[in-house]
Design an enzyme around this catalytic site. Sequence first.
Site, PDB file in Angstrom:
ATOM      1  N   ASP A   1      11.382  -1.638  14.431  1.00  0.00           N
ATOM      2  CA  ASP A   1      11.719  -0.408  15.202  1.00  0.00           C
ATOM      3  C   ASP A   1      12.131  -0.812  16.611  1.00  0.00           C
ATOM      4  O   ASP A   1      12.178  -1.728  17.049  1.00  0.00           O
ATOM      5  CB  ASP A   1      10.349   0.079  15.302  1.00  0.00           C
ATOM      6  CG  ASP A   1      10.042   1.191  14.134  1.00  0.00           C
ATOM      7  OD1 ASP A   1      11.001   1.870  13.553  1.00  0.00           O
ATOM      8  OD2 ASP A   1       8.748   1.284  13.844  1.00  0.00           O
TER       9      ASP A   1
ATOM     10  N   ARG B   1      17.346  12.117   1.146  1.00  0.00           N
ATOM     11  CA  ARG B   1      16.823  13.024   2.312  1.00  0.00           C
ATOM     12  C   ARG B   1      17.727  13.800   2.927  1.00  0.00           C
ATOM     13  O   ARG B   1      19.139  13.210   2.914  1.00  0.00           O
ATOM     14  CB  ARG B   1      15.813  12.490   3.523  1.00  0.00           C
ATOM     15  CG  ARG B   1      16.330  11.047   3.737  1.00  0.00           C
ATOM     16  CD  ARG B   1      15.097  10.394   4.693  1.00  0.00           C
ATOM     17  NE  ARG B   1      15.597   8.986   5.414  1.00  0.00           N
ATOM     18  CZ  ARG B   1      14.866   8.373   6.281  1.00  0.00           C
ATOM     19  NH1 ARG B   1      13.914   9.098   6.804  1.00  0.00           N
ATOM     20  NH2 ARG B   1      15.649   7.426   6.713  1.00  0.00           N
TER      21      ARG B   1
ATOM     22  N   GLU C   1      21.371  11.588   2.813  1.00  0.00           N
ATOM     23  CA  GLU C   1      21.393   9.973   3.124  1.00  0.00           C
ATOM     24  C   GLU C   1      21.307   9.701   1.417  1.00  0.00           C
ATOM     25  O   GLU C   1      20.474   9.749   1.074  1.00  0.00           O
ATOM     26  CB  GLU C   1      20.124   9.895   4.023  1.00  0.00           C
ATOM     27  CG  GLU C   1      19.825   8.179   3.921  1.00  0.00           C
ATOM     28  CD  GLU C   1      18.627   8.019   4.811  1.00  0.00           C
ATOM     29  OE1 GLU C   1      18.726   8.525   5.996  1.00  0.00           O
ATOM     30  OE2 GLU C   1      17.752   7.274   4.452  1.00  0.00           O
TER      31      GLU C   1
ATOM     32  N   ARG D   1      19.413  -3.611   2.277  1.00  0.00           N
ATOM     33  CA  ARG D   1      19.732  -2.446   1.747  1.00  0.00           C
ATOM     34  C   ARG D   1      20.571  -1.593   2.579  1.00  0.00           C
ATOM     35  O   ARG D   1      20.345  -1.933   3.912  1.00  0.00           O
ATOM     36  CB  ARG D   1      18.408  -1.615   1.266  1.00  0.00           C
ATOM     37  CG  ARG D   1      18.364  -0.634   0.554  1.00  0.00           C
ATOM     38  CD  ARG D   1      17.083  -0.497  -0.133  1.00  0.00           C
ATOM     39  NE  ARG D   1      15.846  -0.266   0.888  1.00  0.00           N
ATOM     40  CZ  ARG D   1      15.690   1.089   1.476  1.00  0.00           C
ATOM     41  NH1 ARG D   1      16.650   1.972   1.245  1.00  0.00           N
ATOM     42  NH2 ARG D   1      14.756   1.023   2.459  1.00  0.00           N
TER      43      ARG D   1
ATOM     44  N   TYR E   1      12.829  -6.046   9.723  1.00  0.00           N
ATOM     45  CA  TYR E   1      13.063  -4.695  10.302  1.00  0.00           C
ATOM     46  C   TYR E   1      12.192  -4.590  11.425  1.00  0.00           C
ATOM     47  O   TYR E   1      11.072  -4.801  11.569  1.00  0.00           O
ATOM     48  CB  TYR E   1      12.303  -3.565   9.153  1.00  0.00           C
ATOM     49  CG  TYR E   1      12.521  -2.359   9.761  1.00  0.00           C
ATOM     50  CD1 TYR E   1      13.778  -1.643   9.484  1.00  0.00           C
ATOM     51  CD2 TYR E   1      11.344  -1.655  10.309  1.00  0.00           C
ATOM     52  CE1 TYR E   1      13.796  -0.205  10.065  1.00  0.00           C
ATOM     53  CE2 TYR E   1      11.390  -0.322  10.963  1.00  0.00           C
ATOM     54  CZ  TYR E   1      12.545   0.096  10.967  1.00  0.00           C
ATOM     55  OH  TYR E   1      13.095   1.478  11.394  1.00  0.00           O
TER      56      TYR E   1
ATOM     57  N   ARG F   1       0.975  -1.214  -0.137  1.00  0.00           N
ATOM     58  CA  ARG F   1      -0.038   0.088   0.094  1.00  0.00           C
ATOM     59  C   ARG F   1       0.943   1.231  -0.011  1.00  0.00           C
ATOM     60  O   ARG F   1       2.178   1.121   0.238  1.00  0.00           O
ATOM     61  CB  ARG F   1      -0.826   0.009   1.102  1.00  0.00           C
ATOM     62  CG  ARG F   1      -0.187  -0.351   2.562  1.00  0.00           C
ATOM     63  CD  ARG F   1      -1.369  -0.109   3.781  1.00  0.00           C
ATOM     64  NE  ARG F   1      -1.783   1.186   3.912  1.00  0.00           N
ATOM     65  CZ  ARG F   1      -1.324   2.094   4.428  1.00  0.00           C
ATOM     66  NH1 ARG F   1      -0.208   2.113   5.022  1.00  0.00           N
ATOM     67  NH2 ARG F   1      -1.992   3.303   4.522  1.00  0.00           N
TER      68      ARG F   1
ATOM     69  N   ARG G   1      -3.517  10.181   2.988  1.00  0.00           N
ATOM     70  CA  ARG G   1      -4.440  10.659   4.244  1.00  0.00           C
ATOM     71  C   ARG G   1      -5.254  11.406   3.800  1.00  0.00           C
ATOM     72  O   ARG G   1      -4.855  12.493   3.270  1.00  0.00           O
ATOM     73  CB  ARG G   1      -3.649  11.204   5.339  1.00  0.00           C
ATOM     74  CG  ARG G   1      -2.752  10.092   6.025  1.00  0.00           C
ATOM     75  CD  ARG G   1      -2.163  10.883   7.414  1.00  0.00           C
ATOM     76  NE  ARG G   1      -1.147   9.978   7.933  1.00  0.00           N
ATOM     77  CZ  ARG G   1      -0.416  10.427   8.713  1.00  0.00           C
ATOM     78  NH1 ARG G   1      -0.429  11.533   9.073  1.00  0.00           N
ATOM     79  NH2 ARG G   1       0.484   9.438   9.451  1.00  0.00           N
TER      80      ARG G   1
HETATM   81  P1  FAD Z   1      21.357  -3.512  16.284  1.00  0.00           P
HETATM   82  O1  FAD Z   1      21.079  -1.977  16.789  1.00  0.00           O
HETATM   83  O2  FAD Z   1      21.569  -3.524  14.815  1.00  0.00           O
HETATM   84  O3  FAD Z   1      22.179  -4.141  17.227  1.00  0.00           O
HETATM   85  C1  FAD Z   1      23.117  -5.319  16.784  1.00  0.00           C
HETATM   86  C2  FAD Z   1      24.360  -5.179  17.414  1.00  0.00           C
HETATM   87  O4  FAD Z   1      25.205  -6.370  17.175  1.00  0.00           O
HETATM   88  C3  FAD Z   1      25.522  -4.135  16.645  1.00  0.00           C
HETATM   89  O5  FAD Z   1      25.813  -3.167  17.687  1.00  0.00           O
HETATM   90  C4  FAD Z   1      26.571  -4.930  15.922  1.00  0.00           C
HETATM   91  O6  FAD Z   1      27.617  -4.412  16.105  1.00  0.00           O
HETATM   92  C5  FAD Z   1      26.538  -6.308  17.136  1.00  0.00           C
HETATM   93  N1  FAD Z   1      27.054  -7.245  16.297  1.00  0.00           N
HETATM   94  C6  FAD Z   1      26.633  -7.822  15.210  1.00  0.00           C
HETATM   95  N2  FAD Z   1      27.614  -8.868  14.682  1.00  0.00           N
HETATM   96  C7  FAD Z   1      28.555  -9.224  15.764  1.00  0.00           C
HETATM   97  C8  FAD Z   1      29.430  -9.894  15.947  1.00  0.00           C
HETATM   98  N3  FAD Z   1      29.746 -10.902  14.945  1.00  0.00           N
HETATM   99  N4  FAD Z   1      30.071  -9.833  17.054  1.00  0.00           N
HETATM  100  C9  FAD Z   1      30.041  -8.888  17.907  1.00  0.00           C
HETATM  101  N5  FAD Z   1      28.838  -7.921  17.781  1.00  0.00           N
HETATM  102  C10 FAD Z   1      28.043  -7.952  16.656  1.00  0.00           C
HETATM  103  N6  FAD Z   1      13.643   2.360  15.088  1.00  0.00           N
HETATM  104  C11 FAD Z   1      12.498   3.321  15.294  1.00  0.00           C
HETATM  105  O7  FAD Z   1      12.203   3.125  16.540  1.00  0.00           O
HETATM  106  N7  FAD Z   1      12.649   4.612  14.977  1.00  0.00           N
HETATM  107  C12 FAD Z   1      13.303   4.944  14.027  1.00  0.00           C
HETATM  108  O8  FAD Z   1      13.330   6.193  13.665  1.00  0.00           O
HETATM  109  C13 FAD Z   1      14.340   4.280  13.586  1.00  0.00           C
HETATM  110  N8  FAD Z   1      15.111   4.659  12.469  1.00  0.00           N
HETATM  111  C14 FAD Z   1      16.043   3.701  11.683  1.00  0.00           C
HETATM  112  C15 FAD Z   1      16.733   4.186  10.747  1.00  0.00           C
HETATM  113  C16 FAD Z   1      17.681   3.407  10.121  1.00  0.00           C
HETATM  114  C17 FAD Z   1      18.594   3.810   9.018  1.00  0.00           C
HETATM  115  C18 FAD Z   1      17.841   2.035  10.787  1.00  0.00           C
HETATM  116  C19 FAD Z   1      18.840   1.268  10.041  1.00  0.00           C
HETATM  117  C20 FAD Z   1      16.954   1.361  11.607  1.00  0.00           C
HETATM  118  C21 FAD Z   1      16.018   2.297  12.232  1.00  0.00           C
HETATM  119  N9  FAD Z   1      15.529   2.029  13.262  1.00  0.00           N
HETATM  120  C22 FAD Z   1      14.446   2.940  14.030  1.00  0.00           C
HETATM  121  C23 FAD Z   1      15.286   0.593  13.934  1.00  0.00           C
HETATM  122  C24 FAD Z   1      16.555   0.526  15.146  1.00  0.00           C
HETATM  123  O9  FAD Z   1      17.815   1.058  14.661  1.00  0.00           O
HETATM  124  C25 FAD Z   1      16.261  -0.782  15.722  1.00  0.00           C
HETATM  125  O10 FAD Z   1      15.225  -1.120  16.103  1.00  0.00           O
HETATM  126  C26 FAD Z   1      17.471  -1.379  16.585  1.00  0.00           C
HETATM  127  O11 FAD Z   1      18.603  -0.933  15.996  1.00  0.00           O
HETATM  128  C27 FAD Z   1      17.385  -2.784  16.874  1.00  0.00           C
HETATM  129  O12 FAD Z   1      18.246  -3.317  17.901  1.00  0.00           O
HETATM  130  P2  FAD Z   1      18.858  -4.284  17.754  1.00  0.00           P
HETATM  131  O13 FAD Z   1      19.627  -4.866  19.074  1.00  0.00           O
HETATM  132  O14 FAD Z   1      18.223  -5.681  17.339  1.00  0.00           O
HETATM  133  O15 FAD Z   1      20.107  -4.269  16.614  1.00  0.00           O
END
Ligand code: FAD
Length: 378
Positions: free
Chosen positions: A361, A286, A311, A255, A359, A172, A176
Amino acid sequence: MDLLIVGSGFFGLTIAERAANAGRKVTVIDRRHHIGGNAYSEAEPETGIEVHRYGAHLFHTSNPTVWEYVNRFTTFTNYVHRVYTTHKGTVFPMPVNLGTINQFFQSAYTPDQARALVREQAGEFDVKSAANFEEKGIALVGRPLFEAFFRDYTAKQWQTDPQKLSGDIISRLPVRYTYDNRYFNDTWEGLPTDGYTAWLERMADHPNIEVKLNVDYFDESQPLSRKATVGQLPVVYTGPVDRYFDYTEGALSWRTLDFEQEVLNIGDFQGTSVMNYPDMDVPYTRIHEFKHFHPERKDVYESDKTVIMREFSRFANREDEPYYPVNTPTDREGLLAYRELAKGEKDVHFGGRLGTYQYLDMHMAIGSALSLWNNTLS
Ligand code: FAD
Ligand code: NA
């Protein structure tokens, strides 16, 4: 040590905090030089302006459990996210709403009139038989709005000719029929008052938690590697699931984003935090201007300088940071195969956006970590 956590993002830190509070001794390793995963932010050295290192992060949630939990570590500002877009030299509000439509068609349509117009324009194609991304987009919102606000923007995000993109990438397109241009519809929204890193550090600040940075789980020369730990103690793994299994079922596609940061000697570059660029003649998607995320800091930040970040978006190679799952049919098959392998991995719990190829948040990553803790690990 009772528990090893690979990755110090919100998923890993939530597990660490819960486990430490329950009396477990936890070690968190991260291959980066800082904690926090992609939510990490830091002060730009020349201006002190808080910069989100891995792209702008806006916190929002409607989940009362998550909201209560995150408020143990930080307060939130009353920031409300809004996005604008510059198309052919004119600025429009986003997401596409009645204000956008009336400005675009130079008209004063009521909600029903606008709905009828879009329905008529969308009649050019049928959603079910649309052959590609372009036909599907037109079938959803009509050609004029699709071409102006969605076609080239999406093509830029994927670095792919719109005619070669699959219709599957959109189900979608948001339109709005009110003037509401608030970006998120959640019950709670805001930015951490003292910044993301202060929040993340408070989660890790517990005598039962030891954090080791610059440590890669797959580096067998360090004592907490996969080889040394699997089967020895419970492990929560939040790195890429395909990497864990040495890509035996193929590499899942992502990506990535490239960022170009600049300090400008002007007080205000664009008057808002995020401006989209949906046209092909501009290579970036952006521009973020970070001081606008924290208007309440205006007496702290210098008034004659600003930090902007352009970006750019493209397919990730193996050495790039994986940001958004591409999720092709091949990826979905690969993911199913990895999930089967993961079931057979004794006492290793895959979580977070990389560990589940989803993905998420921030509030979703935190919520799913709380569930893993409550249902399985506690
Ligand atoms: P991550 O934050 O990716 O943490 C994973 C960690 O594992 C990293 O620090 C990495 O270094 C570590 N790691 C990986 N492999 C290894 C290894 N082999 N050895 C040791 N360490 C390792 N969420 C929102 O709510 N609002 C937003 O506006 C928003 N904007 C975003 C914009 C972008 C561009 C992106 C990519 C994400 C966005 N998010 C947003 C999502 C948010 O970043 C994630 O929800 C959050 O990062 C998830 O946490 P995580 O712990 O799952 O992963
Ligand atoms: Na249609």
